[in-house]
Write an enzyme that holds these catalytic residues in place. Structure first.
Site, PDB file in Angstrom:
ATOM      1  N   HIS A  72      -0.665   4.141  13.966  1.00 47.36           N
ATOM      2  CA  HIS A  72       0.729   4.594  13.822  1.00 47.36           C
ATOM      3  C   HIS A  72       0.739   6.116  13.823  1.00 47.36           C
ATOM      4  O   HIS A  72       0.031   6.731  13.041  1.00 47.36           O
ATOM      5  CB  HIS A  72       1.353   4.067  12.520  1.00 47.36           C
ATOM      6  CG  HIS A  72       1.863   2.664  12.635  1.00 47.36           C
ATOM      7  ND1 HIS A  72       2.901   2.188  11.867  1.00 47.36           N
ATOM      8  CD2 HIS A  72       1.487   1.639  13.432  1.00 47.36           C
ATOM      9  CE1 HIS A  72       3.156   0.935  12.196  1.00 47.36           C
ATOM     10  NE2 HIS A  72       2.285   0.564  13.140  1.00 47.36           N
ATOM     11  N   TYR A 200      10.524   4.062   5.054  1.00 49.56           N
ATOM     12  CA  TYR A 200      10.662   4.316   3.609  1.00 49.56           C
ATOM     13  C   TYR A 200      12.121   4.663   3.362  1.00 49.56           C
ATOM     14  O   TYR A 200      12.641   5.627   3.904  1.00 49.56           O
ATOM     15  CB  TYR A 200       9.773   5.480   3.179  1.00 49.56           C
ATOM     16  CG  TYR A 200       8.290   5.208   3.228  1.00 49.56           C
ATOM     17  CD1 TYR A 200       7.569   5.325   4.424  1.00 49.56           C
ATOM     18  CD2 TYR A 200       7.587   4.835   2.077  1.00 49.56           C
ATOM     19  CE1 TYR A 200       6.202   5.074   4.464  1.00 49.56           C
ATOM     20  CE2 TYR A 200       6.214   4.587   2.112  1.00 49.56           C
ATOM     21  CZ  TYR A 200       5.538   4.713   3.302  1.00 49.56           C
ATOM     22  OH  TYR A 200       4.182   4.464   3.348  1.00 49.56           O
ATOM     23  N   PRO A 292       1.916   2.917  -5.017  1.00 52.31           N
ATOM     24  CA  PRO A 292       1.614   2.639  -3.605  1.00 52.31           C
ATOM     25  C   PRO A 292       2.503   3.377  -2.605  1.00 52.31           C
ATOM     26  O   PRO A 292       2.271   3.318  -1.411  1.00 52.31           O
ATOM     27  CB  PRO A 292       1.804   1.126  -3.505  1.00 52.31           C
ATOM     28  CG  PRO A 292       2.611   0.742  -4.683  1.00 52.31           C
ATOM     29  CD  PRO A 292       2.340   1.734  -5.744  1.00 52.31           C
ATOM     30  N   LYS A 296      -2.139   5.366  -0.831  1.00 46.07           N
ATOM     31  CA  LYS A 296      -3.373   6.102  -1.115  1.00 46.07           C
ATOM     32  C   LYS A 296      -4.431   5.276  -1.846  1.00 46.07           C
ATOM     33  O   LYS A 296      -5.611   5.644  -1.839  1.00 46.07           O
ATOM     34  CB  LYS A 296      -3.053   7.336  -1.960  1.00 46.07           C
ATOM     35  CG  LYS A 296      -2.261   8.392  -1.206  1.00 46.07           C
ATOM     36  CD  LYS A 296      -3.071   8.945  -0.049  1.00 46.07           C
ATOM     37  CE  LYS A 296      -2.188   9.610   0.993  1.00 46.07           C
ATOM     38  NZ  LYS A 296      -2.731   9.508   2.334  1.00 46.07           N
ATOM     39  N   TYR A 383      -0.066  12.328   4.209  1.00 47.62           N
ATOM     40  CA  TYR A 383       0.050  10.885   4.469  1.00 47.62           C
ATOM     41  C   TYR A 383      -1.139  10.386   5.303  1.00 47.62           C
ATOM     42  O   TYR A 383      -1.698   9.323   5.025  1.00 47.62           O
ATOM     43  CB  TYR A 383       1.365  10.577   5.206  1.00 47.62           C
ATOM     44  CG  TYR A 383       1.708   9.111   5.238  1.00 47.62           C
ATOM     45  CD1 TYR A 383       1.227   8.286   6.259  1.00 47.62           C
ATOM     46  CD2 TYR A 383       2.480   8.527   4.241  1.00 47.62           C
ATOM     47  CE1 TYR A 383       1.521   6.933   6.291  1.00 47.62           C
ATOM     48  CE2 TYR A 383       2.788   7.170   4.264  1.00 47.62           C
ATOM     49  CZ  TYR A 383       2.298   6.381   5.282  1.00 47.62           C
ATOM     50  OH  TYR A 383       2.580   5.039   5.304  1.00 47.62           O
TER      51      TYR A 383
HETATM   52  P1  FAS Z   1      -9.869  -3.948  -6.844  1.00 51.71           P
HETATM   53  O1  FAS Z   1      -9.002  -4.135  -8.064  1.00 51.71           O
HETATM   54  O2  FAS Z   1      -9.316  -4.282  -5.509  1.00 51.71           O
HETATM   55  O3  FAS Z   1     -11.202  -4.824  -6.989  1.00 51.71           O
HETATM   56  C1  FAS Z   1     -11.866  -4.899  -8.242  1.00 51.71           C
HETATM   57  C2  FAS Z   1     -12.688  -6.188  -8.237  1.00 51.71           C
HETATM   58  O4  FAS Z   1     -13.425  -6.240  -9.459  1.00 51.71           O
HETATM   59  C3  FAS Z   1     -11.804  -7.435  -8.197  1.00 51.71           C
HETATM   60  O5  FAS Z   1     -12.243  -8.312  -7.173  1.00 51.71           O
HETATM   61  C4  FAS Z   1     -11.959  -8.037  -9.589  1.00 51.71           C
HETATM   62  O6  FAS Z   1     -11.911  -9.453  -9.565  1.00 51.71           O
HETATM   63  C5  FAS Z   1     -13.341  -7.555  -9.988  1.00 51.71           C
HETATM   64  N1  FAS Z   1     -13.541  -7.454 -11.447  1.00 51.71           N
HETATM   65  C6  FAS Z   1     -12.674  -7.002 -12.371  1.00 51.71           C
HETATM   66  N2  FAS Z   1     -13.242  -7.041 -13.602  1.00 51.71           N
HETATM   67  C7  FAS Z   1     -14.515  -7.535 -13.434  1.00 51.71           C
HETATM   68  C8  FAS Z   1     -15.591  -7.806 -14.305  1.00 51.71           C
HETATM   69  N3  FAS Z   1     -15.485  -7.570 -15.620  1.00 51.71           N
HETATM   70  N4  FAS Z   1     -16.747  -8.319 -13.785  1.00 51.71           N
HETATM   71  C9  FAS Z   1     -16.863  -8.526 -12.449  1.00 51.71           C
HETATM   72  N5  FAS Z   1     -15.870  -8.292 -11.560  1.00 51.71           N
HETATM   73  C10 FAS Z   1     -14.708  -7.795 -12.059  1.00 51.71           C
HETATM   74  N6  FAS Z   1      -2.912   0.375  -2.381  1.00 51.71           N
HETATM   75  C11 FAS Z   1      -2.343   0.874  -1.265  1.00 51.71           C
HETATM   76  O7  FAS Z   1      -2.860   1.840  -0.690  1.00 51.71           O
HETATM   77  N7  FAS Z   1      -1.174   0.311  -0.765  1.00 51.71           N
HETATM   78  C12 FAS Z   1      -0.585  -0.784  -1.357  1.00 51.71           C
HETATM   79  O8  FAS Z   1       0.436  -1.271  -0.908  1.00 51.71           O
HETATM   80  C13 FAS Z   1      -1.158  -1.343  -2.515  1.00 51.71           C
HETATM   81  N8  FAS Z   1      -0.613  -2.437  -3.117  1.00 51.71           N
HETATM   82  C14 FAS Z   1      -1.194  -2.937  -4.261  1.00 51.71           C
HETATM   83  C15 FAS Z   1      -0.661  -4.068  -4.923  1.00 51.71           C
HETATM   84  C16 FAS Z   1      -1.254  -4.573  -6.104  1.00 51.71           C
HETATM   85  C17 FAS Z   1      -0.651  -5.779  -6.802  1.00 51.71           C
HETATM   86  C18 FAS Z   1      -2.392  -3.938  -6.636  1.00 51.71           C
HETATM   87  C19 FAS Z   1      -3.014  -4.434  -7.935  1.00 51.71           C
HETATM   88  C20 FAS Z   1      -2.924  -2.825  -5.990  1.00 51.71           C
HETATM   89  C21 FAS Z   1      -2.342  -2.331  -4.795  1.00 51.71           C
HETATM   90  N9  FAS Z   1      -2.874  -1.238  -4.117  1.00 51.71           N
HETATM   91  C22 FAS Z   1      -2.325  -0.720  -2.995  1.00 51.71           C
HETATM   92  C23 FAS Z   1      -4.047  -0.606  -4.587  1.00 51.71           C
HETATM   93  C24 FAS Z   1      -5.210  -1.420  -4.118  1.00 51.71           C
HETATM   94  O9  FAS Z   1      -5.180  -1.544  -2.726  1.00 51.71           O
HETATM   95  C25 FAS Z   1      -6.444  -0.754  -4.640  1.00 51.71           C
HETATM   96  O10 FAS Z   1      -6.426   0.634  -4.399  1.00 51.71           O
HETATM   97  C26 FAS Z   1      -7.700  -1.351  -4.085  1.00 51.71           C
HETATM   98  O11 FAS Z   1      -7.661  -2.731  -4.283  1.00 51.71           O
HETATM   99  C27 FAS Z   1      -8.858  -0.686  -4.804  1.00 51.71           C
HETATM  100  O12 FAS Z   1      -9.984  -1.434  -4.573  1.00 51.71           O
HETATM  101  P2  FAS Z   1     -11.089  -1.605  -5.725  1.00 51.71           P
HETATM  102  O13 FAS Z   1     -11.364  -0.278  -6.317  1.00 51.71           O
HETATM  103  O14 FAS Z   1     -12.166  -2.387  -5.097  1.00 51.71           O
HETATM  104  O15 FAS Z   1     -10.379  -2.442  -6.892  1.00 51.71           O
HETATM  105  C1  PHB Z   2       1.881  -2.118   2.820  1.00 53.23           C
HETATM  106  O1  PHB Z   2       2.001  -2.384   4.031  1.00 53.23           O
HETATM  107  O2  PHB Z   2       1.544  -2.963   1.958  1.00 53.23           O
HETATM  108  C2  PHB Z   2       2.180  -0.709   2.372  1.00 53.23           C
HETATM  109  C3  PHB Z   2       2.307   0.281   3.328  1.00 53.23           C
HETATM  110  C4  PHB Z   2       2.587   1.583   2.917  1.00 53.23           C
HETATM  111  C5  PHB Z   2       2.752   1.848   1.574  1.00 53.23           C
HETATM  112  C6  PHB Z   2       2.618   0.844   0.611  1.00 53.23           C
HETATM  113  C7  PHB Z   2       2.336  -0.446   1.018  1.00 53.23           C
HETATM  114  O3  PHB Z   2       3.058   3.121   1.179  1.00 53.23           O
END
Ligand code: FAS
Ligand code: PHB
Length: 388
Positions: A72, A200, A292, A296, A383
């Site tokens: 994009h 957005y 989000p 980032k 961005y």
């Molecule tokens: P994660 O949380 O993805 O992974 C951590 C892992 O550790 C999980 O699999 C968990 O099960 C495991 N774990 C936890 N405790 C443990 C323990 N005690 N023992 C063993 N394993 C354990 N980012 C964006 O850029 N855009 C978005 O739109 C966006 N939407 C999101 C929506 C939600 C609901 C959430 C929660 C996050 C969102 N994020 C978004 C952020 C997300 O993408 C994170 O930045 C990304 O998952 C980070 O990855 P990890 O650091 O691997 O953490």
């Molecule tokens: C998504 O596609 O989940 C998304 C994209 C951009 C954002 C947040 C979420 O800033």
């Protein structure tokens, strides 16, 4: 059992770190609380910065992204009925890749399987020991049996609610937090995206985001009060609210359909410093959370992993400068993303306690972005992501 680096958490951070270290001959064990299927059903991020794209290629996990991802070169922003576009490539020469985190995780698991990396799923009561010594270890339970793994280092990739950050004594941690007074209600639907790039939207009824995963899979979000529950929102109610928050020229194009995933995520800005304590290194959401809005979260996890994997690989070649400088280097990039994510969240959302003055400041910020080349360059640089 003994290895060189124990990785706690099998999400994007843990899997990418394991992949990069193993490809460089550093032995790891990934401990994951959930099953692989559970991890793979999570719907999260959708936008990858150029540094993350490159790192996935470096890890040997970028082929499907290159084939199925969507570059994009800009995005749209709206202020009520006014729609304008920020051209990333024109302003800073870079683009982003639209490719879901779910697919990134799948590609990383496939790449890990191909090199025979060690994962242990379904672990419980993970506990970190002797982190301030040169012989740290991790104990955990699996199928009712107690296990211990000895290692040189422990990587805490276990997300915001994990055990790693909590293993650092509170007196040795400095935490910064801002909790936003709203959440995002997200819907995934097998419908064509409403526009060819992300939209957005800042609307008097609240923020909305029109995103996508591919030509037939759309991801939409609307800002909702923290008191809302998913069950409060029927599909029809969601589509009506989303349509109300988009400019008419966009809303008219919206194709709706049944939600295949619907969830509410709270928004917070959070950083825990330092990101190293003894032989423990924190990566990704274990150390920081961004709202989000700036896309980032996943990308910061990738830059942390890049810095840590480089540092650990160099350690085993006799150079400790990378691991000694890891926390400061990672945090410099983290705080830049924190600022951008906070600023876009503040510009685009309606805050319950917003004063008329605050409202006018929001409008001026958006007007600047719509009319100033310099403002659009700063937005585009942030961005699409600063250099890793
Ligand atoms: P994660 O949380 O993805 O992974 C951590 C892992 O550790 C999980 O699999 C968990 O099960 C495991 N774990 C936890 N405790 C443990 C323990 N005690 N023992 C063993 N394993 C354990 N980012 C964006 O850029 N855009 C978005 O739109 C966006 N939407 C999101 C929506 C939600 C609901 C959430 C929660 C996050 C969102 N994020 C978004 C952020 C997300 O993408 C994170 O930045 C990304 O998952 C980070 O990855 P990890 O650091 O691997 O953490
Ligand atoms: C998504 O596609 O989940 C998304 C994209 C951009 C954002 C947040 C979420 O800033």
């Amino acid at each position: 059992m003994r290895t060189q680096v124990i990785i706690i958490g099998g999400g994007p951070s843990g899997l990418l770190l394991s992949q990069l270290l193993n490809r460089a001959g550093v032995a790891t064990v990934v401990l994951e609380r959930q099953s692989r299927d559970y991890v793979l059903q999570r719907i999260r991020a959708g936008v990858l910065e150029r540094g993350t794209v490159q790192l996935l290629h470096d890890a040997g996990a970028g082929a499907r992204m290159a084939a199925e991802g969507h570059p994009h070169h800009g995005c749209y922003l709206t202020q009520d009925q006014h729609l304008f576009r920020v051209d990333f490539t024109e302003r800073c020469g870079h683009a982003v890749m639209v490719y879901g985190q779910t697919e990134v995780t799948r590609d990383l698991y496939d790449a890990q399987d191909a090199i025979g990396a060690t994962h242990i799923h379904g672990v419980q009561n993970v506990t970190l020991h002797d982190l301030k010594t040169t012989a740290p270890s991790v104990t955990f339970e699996k199928d009712g049996m107690q296990h211990r793994i000895n290692a040189d280092f422990v990587a805490g990739c276990d997300g915001f609610h994990g055990v790693s950050r909590a293993s650092i004594p509170e007196g040795d941690r400095c935490e910064y937090e801002k909790v936003y007074p709203f959440g995002w209600l997200g819907v995934l639907s097998r419908t064509p995206p409403v526009m060819d790039e992300l939209v957005y939207a800042n609307h008097p009824r609240g923020f909305a985001l029109a995103s996508m995963r591919n030509e037939t899979l759309s991801r939409y979000y609307i800002q909702v009060p923290l008191t809302n529950r998913v069950e409060d929102w029927s599909d029809d109610a969601f589509w009506a609210e989303l349509r109300a928050r988009l400019p008419q020229e966009v809303a008219e194009r919206l194709i709706t359909g049944p939600s295949i995933e619907k969830s509410i995520a709270p928004l917070r800005s959070f950083v825990s410093e330092p990101m190293r304590w003894g032989q423990l290194f924190l990566c990704g959401d274990a150390a920081h959370i961004v709202p989000p809005t700036g896309a980032k979260g996943l990308n910061l996890a990738a830059s942390d992993v890049k810095y840590l994997s480089d540092g650990l690989i160099a350690h085993y070649a006799g150079d400790d400068s990378g691991i000694d400088g890891y926390s400061d280097r990672a945090l410099r990039r983290v705080w830049k993303a924190m600022r951008f994510s906070w600023s876009v969240t503040t510009m685009m959302h309606r805050f319950p306690d917003q004063s008329p003055y605050d409202q006018r400041m929001q409008q001026v910020e958006l007007d600047m972005l719509a009319t100033s080349t310099a403002a659009r360059q700063v937005f585009a640089e942030n961005y699409t992501g600063h250099d890793f």
